[in-house]
Motif scaffolding. Structure first.
Motif, PDB file in Angstrom:
ATOM      1  N   VAL A   1       0.851  -1.202   0.094  1.00 44.12           N
ATOM      2  CA  VAL A   1      -0.308  -0.262   0.018  1.00 44.12           C
ATOM      3  C   VAL A   1       0.739   1.450  -0.179  1.00 44.12           C
ATOM      4  N   GLY A   2       1.937   1.435   0.732  1.00 39.87           N
ATOM      5  CA  GLY A   2       2.467   2.338   1.345  1.00 39.87           C
ATOM      6  C   GLY A   2       3.630   2.692   1.716  1.00 39.87           C
TER       7      GLY A   2
ATOM      8  N   ASP B   1      12.318   3.084   7.872  1.00 42.11           N
ATOM      9  CA  ASP B   1      11.520   2.870   7.356  1.00 42.11           C
ATOM     10  C   ASP B   1      10.574   1.630   7.150  1.00 42.11           C
ATOM     11  N   ALA B   2       9.126   1.846   6.750  1.00 46.41           N
ATOM     12  CA  ALA B   2       8.566   0.345   7.541  1.00 46.41           C
ATOM     13  C   ALA B   2       7.337   0.483   5.967  1.00 46.41           C
ATOM     14  N   GLU B   3       7.413  -1.214   6.093  1.00 44.27           N
ATOM     15  CA  GLU B   3       6.212  -0.909   4.699  1.00 44.27           C
ATOM     16  C   GLU B   3       5.020  -1.472   5.072  1.00 44.27           C
ATOM     17  N   LEU B   4       3.416  -1.034   4.324  1.00 40.87           N
ATOM     18  CA  LEU B   4       2.142  -1.302   5.287  1.00 40.87           C
ATOM     19  C   LEU B   4       1.785  -1.940   3.679  1.00 40.87           C
ATOM     20  N   TYR B   5       1.146  -3.360   3.775  1.00 39.57           N
ATOM     21  CA  TYR B   5       0.798  -3.795   3.092  1.00 39.57           C
ATOM     22  C   TYR B   5      -0.834  -4.336   3.835  1.00 39.57           C
TER      23      TYR B   5
ATOM     24  N   LYS C   1     -12.416 -14.570   5.202  1.00 43.34           N
ATOM     25  CA  LYS C   1     -13.326 -14.204   4.283  1.00 43.34           C
ATOM     26  C   LYS C   1     -13.481 -12.564   4.185  1.00 43.34           C
ATOM     27  N   GLU C   2     -14.073 -12.152   3.022  1.00 43.73           N
ATOM     28  CA  GLU C   2     -14.589 -10.861   2.435  1.00 43.73           C
ATOM     29  C   GLU C   2     -15.694 -10.595   3.230  1.00 43.73           C
ATOM     30  N   PHE C   3     -15.531  -8.768   3.515  1.00 43.56           N
ATOM     31  CA  PHE C   3     -16.779  -8.360   3.410  1.00 43.56           C
ATOM     32  C   PHE C   3     -16.681  -7.275   3.443  1.00 43.56           C
ATOM     33  N   ASP C   4     -17.853  -6.678   3.501  1.00 41.46           N
ATOM     34  CA  ASP C   4     -18.240  -5.094   2.490  1.00 41.46           C
ATOM     35  C   ASP C   4     -17.091  -4.241   3.723  1.00 41.46           C
ATOM     36  N   ASN C   5     -16.604  -3.250   3.103  1.00 39.54           N
ATOM     37  CA  ASN C   5     -15.714  -2.109   4.160  1.00 39.54           C
ATOM     38  C   ASN C   5     -14.661  -2.650   4.671  1.00 39.54           C
ATOM     39  N   LEU C   6     -14.604  -4.002   4.802  1.00 41.08           N
ATOM     40  CA  LEU C   6     -13.297  -4.160   5.540  1.00 41.08           C
ATOM     41  C   LEU C   6     -11.921  -4.389   5.316  1.00 41.08           C
ATOM     42  N   HIS C   7     -10.911  -4.004   6.112  1.00 44.50           N
ATOM     43  CA  HIS C   7      -9.938  -3.539   5.112  1.00 44.50           C
ATOM     44  C   HIS C   7      -8.891  -4.768   6.197  1.00 44.50           C
ATOM     45  N   HIS C   8      -7.619  -5.213   5.774  1.00 42.89           N
ATOM     46  CA  HIS C   8      -7.010  -6.105   6.331  1.00 42.89           C
ATOM     47  C   HIS C   8      -5.489  -5.167   6.322  1.00 42.89           C
ATOM     48  N   TYR C   9      -4.752  -5.514   7.319  1.00 42.54           N
ATOM     49  CA  TYR C   9      -2.917  -5.158   6.901  1.00 42.54           C
ATOM     50  C   TYR C   9      -1.546  -5.506   7.384  1.00 42.54           C
ATOM     51  N   VAL C  10      -0.924  -5.185   7.089  1.00 44.40           N
ATOM     52  CA  VAL C  10       0.363  -5.843   7.941  1.00 44.40           C
ATOM     53  C   VAL C  10       1.138  -4.908   7.766  1.00 44.40           C
ATOM     54  N   ILE C  11       2.429  -4.360   8.553  1.00 49.51           N
ATOM     55  CA  ILE C  11       3.626  -3.897   8.844  1.00 49.51           C
ATOM     56  C   ILE C  11       4.867  -4.266   8.852  1.00 49.51           C
ATOM     57  N   HIS C  12       5.325  -4.172   7.526  1.00 48.60           N
ATOM     58  CA  HIS C  12       6.665  -5.105   8.072  1.00 48.60           C
ATOM     59  C   HIS C  12       7.848  -4.015   8.397  1.00 48.60           C
ATOM     60  N   HIS C  13       8.522  -4.678   8.808  1.00 52.31           N
ATOM     61  CA  HIS C  13      10.116  -3.739   9.510  1.00 52.31           C
ATOM     62  C   HIS C  13      10.442  -5.964   9.546  1.00 52.31           C
TER      63      HIS C  13
END
Length: 513
Positions: A57-58, A70-74, A80-92
Motif C-alpha cells: 500500500v505504501g 522505513d516500514a512498509e504497509l501491505y 472471508k471477505e466483508f464489505d468495507n473491511l480491510h486487513h493490513y500488516v506492517i513489515h520491518h
C-alpha cells in the motif's frame, strides 16, 4: 459511515495470525461493524512472514533511536471477505516472529525485551500510517493489550502526531497480568532510547512497583478515552487487589482501574462467539484427526526434539480407534499459569481426576503448547497414565473435533478475563466444568448449563474441584435425562457479538443510533 482502525498483535481474520483469544475478538468485532454499514481497518505486525503474499500500500519513514526507520504497509487477503473491511500488516526486518504462535517472543531473562522493540516500531509505523491517511479519515482507534498502547504515548507526547488527537481511542484489556514493563532509561529497549527527543512524563507513565519503568498496560488504562474488560465479572475482579493464588484481581493496577471506573471510562462487556459461518467438523474423526496432527508435527523441524513423545501419543491414540472410551473430558488451551496453575501446583489432583475417569472407562484429552515446565509436566503425566492423551501441538481440525466430541469440557483457569473455549464447547451442547471466576462466572451456571467450583482458600478450591468432578460424572452415569438437559441448556445459550456490539457502540465508542 463511521471509520474504525483496530490495532493489535493478532488477527484471526487473516491466516496464521492467532495465538490466543485476542485473535478471535479482532476477527469478529470488525466483521460486526462491517455488517452495521460502517468501515473497519485492522492492522497487525507482519512478523517477517505475513506480508509475503500481500499488496504493498505504501511506505512510512519515521525517526526512532535518532535514526530514520522505513516500514512498509501491505494489504492482506482475509479468510472471508466483508464489505468495507480491510486487513493490513506492517513489515520491518526487526518485527520478527516469536516462539509463541510464531508471534510473541519468550525472553526468560528480560521479559518483554524483544517484543517491546518490535511493538515500538510497529506502533510508531501505525501512527505514521494514520498521519499519511492510509486508513482514511478515522473516527475510532481501538487498541488491544499492551502491544498497541504505545500509540497513546505517541498521541499524547509526540509533536509529530498531533493528528491522532482528533480521534477517540479505545483500549481493551485481554490479559491484565501481562503488562509490558520496560525501563525508562539505560537499556536498549528503554523508552528514552527509542524516543530520545521526547521528555518523559514519569509520573503519568510509571509502574507502581518498578518506579524506573514504564508500564504499557497502565498507559492504556490511564490515557485511553474508554477502557474495556472482556466480561462484566472480570471488571469487578480487577477493581480489587490480587491475593494469589486464591484471587487474581487488578495485578497492581487496581488504583488505575478504580480511577478509570470513577471517571466513567471503564466498562465490562462480555465477548461474543460465532453462531453462523463456522467451521463444521464431522463427528467420529477425533482419533483420525489426532493421528493426522501427530504425523504433521513429526515432519516439523521445530518439533523434532519431542518426536519420541509424539510417537508415544500416536501409539496411545490407536488403542481408542477400535475400542472407544465411554467418557471424554477435554481441554484446549495455552499451557500457562493462568490456564493450568491448579494442575501444576497440585498434580495429584489431576491424577485423582484421571483415576476417577479410569473407573468409568473415561479419558482426558489435552491439546496445547506453552511454558516449558507445563509441557514437561503433562508429557510426564502422559507417560505415566494410559487414559491421558496429551497432544502437544496446535491443529485446527483436531481442536474442532475435540469441541464437537467431548462429553465434558474442563476449564480450571486461575483467572479468566472472558474465555472463548467454554462458549465454543457450549455451542456444541457440551457441559463445561469451570473455575467460578471472571468471564466463566458470566457464562456457566452450576447444574444448569454446566458445573462450577470455587473456594475461599486454595485447598478448598482443589477439594471442591474434585467434588464437582464427582458430581458431574454421577449425573452423566446415573441421571442421563439431567445430563442431556444441562447439555441442551448449554446449547441454547447465545453469547452473540450483535448484543456485545450494541454496548460497544454505546459505551466504548460513545455512538448513539
Amino acid at each position: 459511515m463511521i471509520n474504525f482502525l483496530f490495532v493489535a498483535a493478532e488477527n484471526d481474520g487473516i491466516a496464521q495470525c492467532k495465538a490466543g483469544g485476542m485473535g478471535d475478538v479482532v476477527r469478529d468485532v470488525p466483521r460486526q461493524i462491517s455488517e452495521r454499514g460502517d468501515s473497519a481497518h485492522i492492522v497487525v505486525p507482519s512478523y517477517s512472514r505475513l506480508h509475503q503474499n500481500g499488496t504493498l500500500v505504501g511506505t512510512m519513514s519515521f525517526p526512532l533511536r535518532g535514526i530514520v526507520y522505513d516500514a512498509e504497509l501491505y494489504k492482506i487477503n482475509p479468510k472471508k471477505e466483508f464489505d468495507n473491511l480491510h486487513h493490513y500488516v506492517i513489515h520491518h526486518p526487526e518485527i520478527k516472529a516469536g516462539e509463541i504462535g510464531h508471534i510473541y517472543h519468550d525472553d526468560p531473562e528480560e521479559p518483554f525485551f524483544t517484543d517491546n522493540i518490535k511493538y515500538t516500531i510497529f506502533c510508531t509505523a501505525v501512527a505514521e500510517a494514520i498521519k499519511l491517511g492510509y486508513f482514511g479519515n478515522l473516527d475510532i482507534v481501538h487498541m488491544h493489550d499492551w502491544h498497541s498502547s504505545l500509540l497513546l504515548f505517541i498521541k499524547t507526547y509526540h509533536p509529530d502526531y498531533t493528528v491522532l488527537k482528533k480521534m477517540r481511542f479505545v483500549y481493551t484489556i485481554h490479559n491484565l497480568a501481562i503488562q509490558g514493563i520496560r525501563p525508562f532509561y539505560d537499556n536498549y529497549s528503554s523508552l528514552s532510547n527509542w524516543f530520545p527527543n521526547i521528555p518523559i512524563d514519569e509520573e503519568k507513565l510509571r509502574d507502581h512497583r518498578y518506579q524506573d519503568c514504564i508500564n504499557l498496560m497502565a498507559v492504556g488504562i490511564r490515557l485511553a478515552d474508554s477502557v474495556h474488560t472482556v466480561s462484566p465479572s472480570y471488571k469487578e475482579d480487577v477493581l480489587k487487589p490480587s491475593a494469589p493464588p486464591e484471587f487474581i484481581g487488578g495485578e497492581g493496577l487496581e488504583s488505575d482501574l478504580q480511577l478509570a471506573n470513577n471517571e466513567g471510562r471503564l466498562f465490562g462487556i462480555l465477548n461474543g462467539a460465532n453462531y453462523k459461518n463456522i467451521r463444521v467438523a464431522e463427528k467420529g474423526f477425533i482419533y483420525r484427526n489426532t493421528v493426522k496432527a501427530l504425523f504433521g508435527w513429526l515432519q516439523d523441524e521445530d518439533k523434532k526434539y519431542k518426536a519420541d513423545f509424539l510417537a508415544h501419543t500416536g501409539e496411545k491414540v490407536m488403542q481408542y480407534v477400535s475400542n472407544r472410551p465411554k467418557f471424554i473430558v477435554s481441554s484446549v488451551a495455552r499451557l500457562t499459569e493462568q490456564k493450568f496453575y491448579f494442575f501444576k501446583r497440585s498434580p495429584e489432583a489431576f491424577v485423582a481426576i484421571l483415576e476417577k475417569l479410569k473407573k468409568v472407562d473415561g479419558i482426558f484429552m489435552l491439546l496445547g503448547t506453552g511454558a516449558p515446565d507445563y509441557e514437561e509436566l503433562f508429557r510426564r503425566l502422559s507417560y505415566e497414565h494410559d487414559n491421558f492423551i496429551f497432544t502437544n501441538g496446535q491443529s485446527e481440525d483436531l481442536i474442532d473435533s475435540m469441541y464437537l466430541e467431548t462429553d465434558l469440557y474442563f476449564m480450571p483457569s486461575l483467572f479468566e478475563p472472558c474465555g472463548i473455549s467454554q462458549m465454543l464447547s457450549m455451542r456444541n451442547g457440551n457441559p463445561c466444568l469451570v473455575h467460578n471466576t471472571g468471564g466463566l462466572k458470566d457464562t456457566v451456571k452450576h447444574m444448569k448449563t454446566g458445573f462450577t467450583f470455587d473456594g475461599k482458600t486454595y485447598d478448598e478450591k482443589i477439594e471442591n474441584m474434585l467434588e464437582v468432578m464427582d458430581q458431574a460424572m454421577d449425573v452423566y452415569i446415573n441421571d442421563k435425562p439431567k445430563w442431556d438437559q444441562i447439555g441442551a441448556n448449554a446449547k441454547k445459550m447465545r453469547f452473540t457479538w450483535e448484543k456485545s456490539l450494541d454496548d460497544y457502540y454505546k459505551y466504548l465508542y460513545s455512538i448513539n443510533r
